[in-house]
Design an enzyme around this catalytic site. Structure first.
Site, PDB file in Angstrom:
ATOM      1  N   HIS A   1      45.340  39.205  37.597  1.00 45.41           N
ATOM      2  CA  HIS A   1      44.446  39.181  38.748  1.00 45.41           C
ATOM      3  C   HIS A   1      43.371  38.109  38.617  1.00 45.41           C
ATOM      4  CE1 HIS A   1      42.117  40.494  42.139  1.00 45.41           C
ATOM      5  NE2 HIS A   1      41.050  40.639  41.391  1.00 45.41           N
ATOM      6  N   CYS A   2      43.022  37.702  37.411  1.00 43.92           N
ATOM      7  CA  CYS A   2      41.826  36.874  37.233  1.00 43.92           C
ATOM      8  C   CYS A   2      42.091  35.369  37.249  1.00 43.92           C
ATOM      9  CB  CYS A   2      41.130  37.254  35.925  1.00 43.92           C
ATOM     10  SG  CYS A   2      40.419  38.915  35.939  1.00 43.92           S
TER      11      CYS A   2
END
Length: 437
Positions: A267-268
């Site tokens: 996600h990052c």
């Protein structure tokens, strides 16, 4: 102050909104440290699994849930936010199709909090975002509650630092950066996390804390882009980039190894740099270096498929449109089931567009789960590797290097193996059919 005393004594009820890869481990950790915890989520399927005592996150076991059952409950009823003295927001912050920040989950959550919050509550955003979000977006929404920030309710930011699959560090052991809007809010946020994790690092403002998190991920994204580009260069020179990195990593100072791959996942790292580039445009500051890194990383799946096409054409004697490809690993990183932003999904899409037939194996992902993108692949099942024979597969593409995969068995398929993770060489297997890409 009464709220500080309640937090310091661990009597404050902690509400955690979003019981995903960040929220659920945090909820269990806070409950284990003695806080009463209520988890909030809109996903009924998560509630059902928790009701059955089943965890859906690798970092939390069924035994962990059982250990904290007296301190941790969960609900889809957001009116119960009124019971909480601390509310932690752990919801997704994706990008739009135009690669701009999508704060809709954060905004919707904050509006729900404003509807139900009681005086004497501290609210902390954990979701990764651009500097300024806490004060510019959350603060005005919370003020619609009729309560006064800094007097009745308090706001802060503490970025999540979860790393799925990391067995060396967990939620409690990873140092926690914290900040509040004003000294009193900072004191409350610091006291709260001091009761949950081992080490708290306080910084002056929420914007500083937001910048800390985004800097960490940009650092990784840029360095991964660098080694991805070096890989392309060294391939043309007939130099093995993995051997170069291994040699460079022997230097005890001034160097930190990063490794190439088929693209960025999680996600990052694929997302967070674009939050800063978007915010920087507001200040008329160019971000050429960050944007170039994003361009390189985004293009890696295309490079992998181009090389696969060349190898299948040369070594198999057929076009990719008539080939059957075995994709090894669909999770975004080794030894987890996390599918968020997995480059394997982009590889699958590109192969489909090229007309190839794609099957996959993954010991951690028996069935592709619901995702925001690539909805056409949801519920597709993994192939049983024991059923694969040499006449079924034209080429193998290793995208994720799970430890549980039987890589030696891939050699029995007697076809080219395109290895984007250097996993075959690391295991000392016969490299005659392996092509590092």
């Amino acid at each position: 102050m009464a709220l500080l005393d309640v937090i310091s004594s661990r009597k404050a009820r902690v509400g955690i909104v979003g019981l995903g890869y960040v929220g659920l481990p945090l909820a269990v950790t806070a409950a284990r440290q003695g806080f009463p915890v209520t988890g909030f989520d809109i996903d009924d399927s998560k509630m059902a699994r928790l009701d059955a005592g089943e965890s859906y996150i690798g970092a939390v076991t069924d035994a962990d849930l059982k250990d904290v059952k007296d301190k941790f409950d969960w609900t889809t009823d957001f009116s119960r936010l009124a019971e909480c003295q601390a509310i932690l927001i752990c919801v997704p912050t994706p990008l739009t199709k135009q690669r701009e920040p999508d704060l809709s989950f954060v905004e919707e959550t904050t509006h729900k909090i404003a509807q139900h919050i009681s005086a004497g509550t501290v609210v902390v955003l954990e979701s990764t975002t651009y500097p300024g979000t806490t004060e510019e977006v959350l603060a005005p929404i919370l003020e619609t509650s009729g309560l006064t920030l800094g007097k009745d309710i308090f706001l802060g930011f503490s970025p999540e630092r979860e790393d799925p699959g990391n067995t060396s560090h967990n939620t409690r052991s990873i140092p926690k950066v914290v900040a509040g809007m004003g000294d009193l809010a900072g004191d409350l946020v610091e006291a709260l996390y001091a009761g949950i994790v081992d080490t708290v690092v306080r910084v002056p403002t929420p914007a500083t804390a937001e910048a800390v998190k985004i800097t960490e991920n940009i650092f990784r994204a840029v360095n991964i882009a660098l080694v991805n580009e070096l890989k392309l260069i060294y391939d043309k020179m007939d130099i093995d980039v993995w051997e170069v990195i291994e040699g460079a990593a022997t230097k005890p100072f001034g160097y930190m190894p990063f490794y190439p791959g088929p693209g960025l996942g999680g996600h990052c790292i694929p997302i967070d740099p674009f939050y800063l580039t978007w915010k920087a445009r507001e200040h008329e500051v160019p971000t050429r270096f960050i944007e170039l890194a994003g361009e390189i990383n985004t293009n890696m799946p295309h490079h992998v498929v181009d090389r696969l096409r060349e190898i299948v054409d040369r070594e198999v004697g057929k076009g990719l449109s008539r080939a059957r490809i075995l994709l090894v690993g669909v999770a975004y990183k080794k030894n987890v089931s996390d599918m968020r932003e997995s480059p394997s999904m982009k590889l699958m899409e590109l192969l489909d567009e090229a007309g190839a037939e794609v099957v996959y194996i993954d010991p951690h992902v028996p069935e592709i789960p619901p995702m925001r993108e690539y909805k056409q692949y949801v519920a597709r099942s993994a192939t049983d590797p024991k059923t694969l024979t040499a006449d079924q597969i034209d080429a193998v593409l290793i995208a994720t290097d799970h430890d549980a995969t039987d890589y030696a068995a891939l050699l029995d398929l007697d076809c080219p193996i395109i290895d984007t993770r250097n996993v075959m060489a690391k295991r000392g297997l016969d490299m005659d059919r392996v092509r590092k890409v």
